[in-house]
Design an enzyme around this catalytic site. Structure first.
Site, PDB file in Angstrom:
ATOM      1  N   TYR A 375       0.777  -1.250   0.000  1.00 43.55           N
ATOM      2  CA  TYR A 375       0.000   0.000   0.000  1.00 43.55           C
ATOM      3  C   TYR A 375       0.814   1.309   0.000  1.00 43.55           C
ATOM      4  O   TYR A 375       0.296   2.343  -0.414  1.00 43.55           O
ATOM      5  CB  TYR A 375      -0.948   0.028   1.211  1.00 43.55           C
ATOM      6  CG  TYR A 375      -2.211  -0.791   0.991  1.00 43.55           C
ATOM      7  CD1 TYR A 375      -3.162  -0.396   0.058  1.00 43.55           C
ATOM      8  CD2 TYR A 375      -2.449  -1.947   1.714  1.00 43.55           C
ATOM      9  CE1 TYR A 375      -4.314  -1.137  -0.157  1.00 43.55           C
ATOM     10  CE2 TYR A 375      -3.597  -2.705   1.510  1.00 43.55           C
ATOM     11  CZ  TYR A 375      -4.530  -2.289   0.571  1.00 43.55           C
ATOM     12  OH  TYR A 375      -5.662  -3.023   0.358  1.00 43.55           O
TER      13      TYR A 375
ATOM     14  N   GLY B  66      -8.213  -6.489  -1.255  1.00 44.83           N
ATOM     15  CA  GLY B  66      -7.753  -5.482  -0.328  1.00 44.83           C
ATOM     16  C   GLY B  66      -8.765  -4.720   0.476  1.00 44.83           C
ATOM     17  O   GLY B  66      -9.741  -5.272   0.979  1.00 44.83           O
ATOM     18  N   SER B  67      -8.562  -3.435   0.534  1.00 42.18           N
ATOM     19  CA  SER B  67      -9.048  -2.591   1.613  1.00 42.18           C
ATOM     20  C   SER B  67     -10.569  -2.487   1.770  1.00 42.18           C
ATOM     21  O   SER B  67     -11.316  -2.351   0.803  1.00 42.18           O
ATOM     22  CB  SER B  67      -8.509  -1.179   1.421  1.00 42.18           C
ATOM     23  OG  SER B  67      -9.009  -0.346   2.429  1.00 42.18           O
ATOM     24  N   THR B  68     -10.981  -2.462   3.029  1.00 40.84           N
ATOM     25  CA  THR B  68     -12.391  -2.274   3.382  1.00 40.84           C
ATOM     26  C   THR B  68     -12.788  -0.797   3.321  1.00 40.84           C
ATOM     27  O   THR B  68     -13.957  -0.466   3.504  1.00 40.84           O
ATOM     28  CB  THR B  68     -12.655  -2.804   4.799  1.00 40.84           C
ATOM     29  OG1 THR B  68     -11.822  -2.090   5.707  1.00 40.84           O
ATOM     30  CG2 THR B  68     -12.366  -4.286   4.899  1.00 40.84           C
ATOM     31  N   VAL B  69     -11.800   0.072   3.088  1.00 36.60           N
ATOM     32  CA  VAL B  69     -12.113   1.502   2.932  1.00 36.60           C
ATOM     33  C   VAL B  69     -12.739   1.755   1.553  1.00 36.60           C
ATOM     34  O   VAL B  69     -13.263   2.828   1.279  1.00 36.60           O
ATOM     35  CB  VAL B  69     -10.828   2.348   3.146  1.00 36.60           C
ATOM     36  CG1 VAL B  69     -11.107   3.837   3.043  1.00 36.60           C
ATOM     37  CG2 VAL B  69     -10.238   2.054   4.517  1.00 36.60           C
TER      38      VAL B  69
END
Lengths: 390, 139
Positions: A375, B66-69
């Protein structure tokens, strides 16, 4: 979807507008996923705390919800914020960003979020029991809860976890149901995993190839339980970075792994170190980041000797360490590092990965974590490299 | 516009009205990190669609990650008027589904990989509900 009388009253707005909005969103998602009912949860964990990620729109969304009377109905924790509000960095980012980041945190606290949390390892603040139903966002925490704690949570969007917190319920679907917690392939790791670096590269690789829930056969040549747990956390966080996987079954580690039925004909994949090492590079920075997922003070103390041994020889001069908000003061450890010529900067309740790092005049940041490696260029906007430090 | 061929997909689900528009095909996507949230530009190499703007396009996504955002990012794109027109996927991703439901972005899921393979970037497609699934027409 079946709703009981209490849930129907929520949906009619009898408990206020915030509850009505929250249950409407949860029911819509649940219906789309084929859920038959809602279930009570014991703990919600919210992601989307950094102003750099959610921006003005996210801040307005939170503000609007709180102004409509939103309150957490169950125990609720939240992810780390950006580093903009920490002392060394407020001047770098400027007043506008700092004020907005504070506002997000204050709104969450007014909702009832535990102010000791602000961490991506909520299981270190409150450890869920086996079979407990949760509504957690934060992909690395979700995969840890399902795989290591035997708790049950879907990989919820940050907003959905917030809505679930407000009604104390989520939709009964996916990971809440035992028959959905079965492996999709068997992955054999052909060498013993001995450190965070190896766990990270293997995890990123597994995330790229899994179809959902990998069953992992692996050995670890690490005796120390604290270090083993950090290694496993990094393996799982890395898998969750390159996949949508909410769970991995690790042979010998996942609760009741030996009771899980493995269907015949599952694909069997063997990974060797050479295949996985394509992620690794040489050192790219004299600044190192530790704590993705967060590390506790006790864990840091535990591995500090390992860091001392390698960091200096790699030319590391400064280390950023990200920890939960409730971390005790760490002056002694900082002093130990300083004596060895390494400056240490503690980031309590915060995370550099969700912060604009270009503003810090950093060109690159080394890390030992697969998730941060994945990231940092995407969110922090600078180069990174994965190094073997502990 | 006449459509050259239509495929019926039994058991596929659609939330929203009829969908039609131009496709961007994506190999793997996280709304956080793989898309510039201020412009809607796809920035990830691994997506296979780097340099495309998602606004007004139908995203056909083989795999999410990936991200939960991501739910917040979809909301933010929607509020800025640069959200995709619709999202088509195989297995439903809870993070993306939540964003789509919240922003009333039409969504289609349970599409087998073999059928996603037939849809290419630049194709113009029409999707309608049928009694037991959906019909995808490539025009």
């Amino acid at each position: 979807m079946y709703l009981n009388k209490y849930e129907e009253r929520m949906l009619r707005g009898e408990y206020g507008e915030a509850v009505r909005i929250a249950i409407e969103v949860i029911v819509h998602i649940g219906e789309a996923l084929g859920a038959e009912k809602l279930i009570d949860i014991s703990h919600a964990h919210i992601s989307g705390i950094s102003y750099f990620n959610i921006g003005d729109e996210g801040l307005e969304f939170l503000n609007d919800l709180v102004s409509k009377g939103a309150k957490a109905a169950v125990y609720t924790t939240a992810n780390p914020s950006s580093i903009a509000i920490l002392d060394p960095f407020t001047n770098v980012y400027g007043r506008d960003i700092v004020v907005k980041q504070y506002k997000i945190i204050e709104l969450l606290k007014s909702l009832g979020v535990d102010d000791k949390s602000f961490t991506c390892i909520p299981y270190k603040i409150r450890r869920p029991k086996i079979n407990e139903h949760l509504a957690w966002a934060e992909s690395s925490a979700v995969i840890y809860a399902n795989s290591i704690l035997g708790a049950k949570t879907n990989r919820e969007g940050g907003i959905v976890a917030l809505m679930a917190s407000i009604i104390g319920k989520t939709y009964y679907s996916g990971m809440h149901i035992d028959e959905n917690r079965l492996p999709t392939e068997i992955i054999k790791i052909d060498f013993p995993i001995g450190n965070i670096f190896e766990a990270s590269i293997i995890g990123l690789y597994i995330g790229n190839i899994t179809k959902g829930i990998p069953y992992i056969e692996m050995n670890m040549n690490v005796e120390d339980d604290v270090y083993r747990d950090i290694i496993i956390r990094n393996l799982l966080a890395s898998i969750a970075s390159t996949s949508d996987s909410p769970m991995a079954i690790i042979e010998g580690i996942t609760p009741k792994f030996d009771k899980i039925m493995i269907k015949g004909g599952l694909e069997r994949i063997t990974i060797d170190l050479a295949e996985a090492k394509k992620f690794s590079e040489s050192i790219c920075s004299n600044t190192l980041f530790i704590g993705c997922p967060h590390i506790t003070v006790d864990e840091l103390r535990h591995i500090s000797n390992r860091i001392f041994l390698k960091a200096k020889s790699l030319g590391i001069e400064k280390i950023f360490v990200a920890l939960p908000q409730n971390s005790e003061d760490i002056i002694l450890i900082a002093e130990e590092f300083r004596k060895r010529g390494i400056e240490i900067v503690f980031l309590k309740g915060a995370c550099p990965v969700v912060s604009n790092l270009k503003e810090l005049n950093l060109h690159s940041l080394a890390t030992l974590h697969g998730k941060a490696f994945h990231y940092i260029p995407k969110l922090g906007g600078i180069k990174t490299c994965l190094v073997n430090v502990v | 516009m006449s459509c050259e061929r239509c495929i019926n997909v039994v058991d596929a689900k659609m939330i929203g009205k009829e969908i039609e528009g131009k496709v961007i095909k994506i190999n793997v996507l996280s709304f956080l990190g793989d898309i510039d949230k201020d412009t809607g530009l796809i920035v990830s190499e691994e997506s296979g669609a780097k340099g495309s703007f998602i606004k007004d396009h139908i995203l056909v996504v083989k795999r999410f990650r990936g991200s939960t955002v991501g739910t917040y990012i979809i909301y933010s794109l929607y509020k800025k008027g640069i959200a995709p027109k619709a999202i088509i996927m195989g297995k439903p991703d809870p993070v993306v589904l939540a964003g789509a439901v919240l922003c009333k972005i039409p969504i289609v899921y349970n599409i087998p990989d073999g059928i996603l393979e037939h849809i290419e970037t630049g194709s113009y497609i029409k999707i309608t509900s049928t009694s037991n699934g959906i019909s995808i027409c490539i025009c």
